[in-house]
Motif scaffolding. Structure first.
Motif, PDB file in Angstrom:
ATOM      1  N   SER A   1       0.157   1.976  -4.342  1.00  0.00           N
ATOM      2  CA  SER A   1      -0.003   1.459  -3.024  1.00  0.00           C
ATOM      3  C   SER A   1      -0.310   2.475  -2.132  1.00  0.00           C
ATOM      4  O   SER A   1       0.189   3.439  -2.068  1.00  0.00           O
ATOM      5  CB  SER A   1       0.882   0.484  -2.816  1.00  0.00           C
ATOM      6  OG  SER A   1       0.938  -0.792  -3.483  1.00  0.00           O
TER       7      SER A   1
ATOM      8  N   ASP B   1       0.095  -1.436   2.744  1.00  0.00           N
ATOM      9  CA  ASP B   1       0.251  -2.658   2.521  1.00  0.00           C
ATOM     10  C   ASP B   1      -1.105  -2.983   1.268  1.00  0.00           C
ATOM     11  O   ASP B   1      -1.259  -4.092   0.792  1.00  0.00           O
ATOM     12  CB  ASP B   1      -0.194  -3.698   3.270  1.00  0.00           C
ATOM     13  CG  ASP B   1       1.020  -3.965   4.261  1.00  0.00           C
ATOM     14  OD1 ASP B   1       2.075  -3.268   3.816  1.00  0.00           O
ATOM     15  OD2 ASP B   1       1.018  -4.096   5.770  1.00  0.00           O
ATOM     16  N   ASN B   2      -2.017  -2.035   0.882  1.00  0.00           N
ATOM     17  CA  ASN B   2      -3.202  -1.940   0.196  1.00  0.00           C
ATOM     18  C   ASN B   2      -2.423  -1.642  -1.289  1.00  0.00           C
ATOM     19  O   ASN B   2      -2.364  -0.659  -1.390  1.00  0.00           O
ATOM     20  CB  ASN B   2      -4.070  -1.145   0.559  1.00  0.00           C
ATOM     21  CG  ASN B   2      -5.334  -1.315  -0.227  1.00  0.00           C
ATOM     22  OD1 ASN B   2      -5.578  -2.118  -0.962  1.00  0.00           O
ATOM     23  ND2 ASN B   2      -6.187  -0.276  -0.325  1.00  0.00           N
ATOM     24  N   HIS B   3      -2.406  -2.620  -2.110  1.00  0.00           N
ATOM     25  CA  HIS B   3      -1.977  -2.491  -3.467  1.00  0.00           C
ATOM     26  C   HIS B   3      -3.394  -2.270  -4.351  1.00  0.00           C
ATOM     27  O   HIS B   3      -3.822  -3.161  -4.759  1.00  0.00           O
ATOM     28  CB  HIS B   3      -1.404  -3.769  -3.993  1.00  0.00           C
ATOM     29  CG  HIS B   3      -0.077  -4.002  -3.282  1.00  0.00           C
ATOM     30  ND1 HIS B   3       0.956  -3.313  -3.326  1.00  0.00           N
ATOM     31  CD2 HIS B   3       0.099  -5.017  -2.220  1.00  0.00           C
ATOM     32  CE1 HIS B   3       1.984  -3.696  -2.510  1.00  0.00           C
ATOM     33  NE2 HIS B   3       1.424  -4.886  -1.945  1.00  0.00           N
ATOM     34  N   VAL B   4      -3.426  -0.775  -4.617  1.00  0.00           N
ATOM     35  CA  VAL B   4      -4.744  -0.403  -5.173  1.00  0.00           C
ATOM     36  C   VAL B   4      -4.651  -0.574  -6.754  1.00  0.00           C
ATOM     37  O   VAL B   4      -5.697  -1.136  -7.208  1.00  0.00           O
ATOM     38  CB  VAL B   4      -5.116   0.988  -4.918  1.00  0.00           C
ATOM     39  CG1 VAL B   4      -6.394   1.457  -5.723  1.00  0.00           C
ATOM     40  CG2 VAL B   4      -5.036   1.196  -3.318  1.00  0.00           C
TER      41      VAL B   4
ATOM     42  N   GLY C   1     -13.573   0.521  -3.986  1.00  0.00           N
ATOM     43  CA  GLY C   1     -12.080   0.572  -3.266  1.00  0.00           C
ATOM     44  C   GLY C   1     -10.857  -0.311  -4.439  1.00  0.00           C
ATOM     45  O   GLY C   1     -10.152  -0.852  -3.906  1.00  0.00           O
TER      46      GLY C   1
ATOM     47  N   GLU D   1      -9.323  -6.513  -8.011  1.00  0.00           N
ATOM     48  CA  GLU D   1      -8.125  -6.729  -7.234  1.00  0.00           C
ATOM     49  C   GLU D   1      -6.871  -6.038  -7.666  1.00  0.00           C
ATOM     50  O   GLU D   1      -5.744  -6.687  -7.917  1.00  0.00           O
ATOM     51  CB  GLU D   1      -7.949  -8.434  -6.983  1.00  0.00           C
ATOM     52  CG  GLU D   1      -8.903  -8.912  -6.456  1.00  0.00           C
ATOM     53  CD  GLU D   1      -9.000 -10.400  -6.124  1.00  0.00           C
ATOM     54  OE1 GLU D   1      -7.928 -10.907  -6.775  1.00  0.00           O
ATOM     55  OE2 GLU D   1      -9.669 -10.854  -5.288  1.00  0.00           O
TER      56      GLU D   1
END
Length: 253
Positions: free
Chosen positions: A17, A20-23, A44, A220
């Motif tokens: 991550s 807050d961006n859970h890659v 992304g 996602e």
């Protein structure tokens, strides 16, 4: 040499991550020695982040990353040095040294790691440039080259380090269709000739179909598919079908 019975690269439940961006969320896949695996998905979704974790530029928040039979999850820079002699990366922008000629760029890894005479270095350089089809550009600067030619030179420079594994980050992005085809053919030929283990990050379905023995599809943050291209064509997952259908539309256009 790597053990042919065990993966050369393996992700086990890897998460990463940025704020807050859970890659990546619990992503697992493996790459066998001599195999080419393509990582597919929209921009992304963590494709390049996966490559950077293999190279040790980024560390997972959880899970394990194995390369060449070693658990590199918590390796420091010094420990990663010998891994990076086995695994090299062809960056999307080529990452060539602007002030060095094409020949000097390819010679750079040879001067770093080998005790060779200038004559021996340039014999190897000429052979590598011939292999990737840009031998006549040896004395040009990177600024004189097209994007596709820069990628070819970057591949030659990667091969100068005599790696066991090459990671390609979007090799056909921002090049014309003919150059994309030539780069795909080159990556496939080098894999066969040199028995390289390869990971190709791409959103180019035609490239994946040409190169991949297996495909990881990221969506996602999750690996929603891992298997052969033929198996992927039968998957009913809407996002996977959307990718396949868009590619068919492009071919018809």
């Amino acid at each position: 040499m790597p053990d042919s019975l065990h993966p050369y690269i393996e992700f086990r439940e890897v998460s990463k991550s940025f704020g807050d961006n859970h890659v990546l969320k619990n992503v697992s896949f493996d790459v066998m020695p001599g195999e080419t695996v393509c990582i597919l998905g929209r921009s992304g979704v963590g494709k390049s982040v996966s490559l950077h974790q293999i190279m040790g530029f980024l560390k997972p928040d959880s899970g394990r990353v194995f390369v060449a039979g070693e658990d590199i999850t918590y390796y420091d820079e010094e420990q990663m040095e010998h891994i990076r002699k086995k695994v090299t990366m062809v960056f999307q922008n080529g990452a060539l040294f602007d002030s060095l000629t094409v020949g000097e760029n390819v010679a750079f890894p040879l001067r770093e790691t080998e005790e060779l005479s200038e004559e021996q270095i340039y014999q190897i350089v000429d052979g590598l440039l011939r292999m990737v089809g840009v031998e006549e550009m040896r004395d040009l600067l990177p600024s004189d080259l097209s994007t596709g030619m820069k990628r070819s030179v970057a591949i030659a420079r990667a091969l100068a380090a005599r790696p066991e594994c090459v990671l390609y980050d979007e090799p056909t992005t921002m090049v014309d269709p003919l150059m994309a085809q030539l780069l795909g053919d080159l990556i496939k030929r080098l894999k066969t000739q040199l028995n390289l283990t390869s990971i190709v990050v791409t959103h180019d379905m035609r490239l994946a179909k040409k190169l991949a023995e297996r495909v990881v599809f990221l969506y996602e943050g999750q690996a929603i598919f891992f298997g052969t291209y033929a198996e992927m064509e039968k998957v009913r997952e809407p996002i996977v079908q959307e990718f396949l259908e868009l590619d068919e539309l492009k071919i018809e256009a």
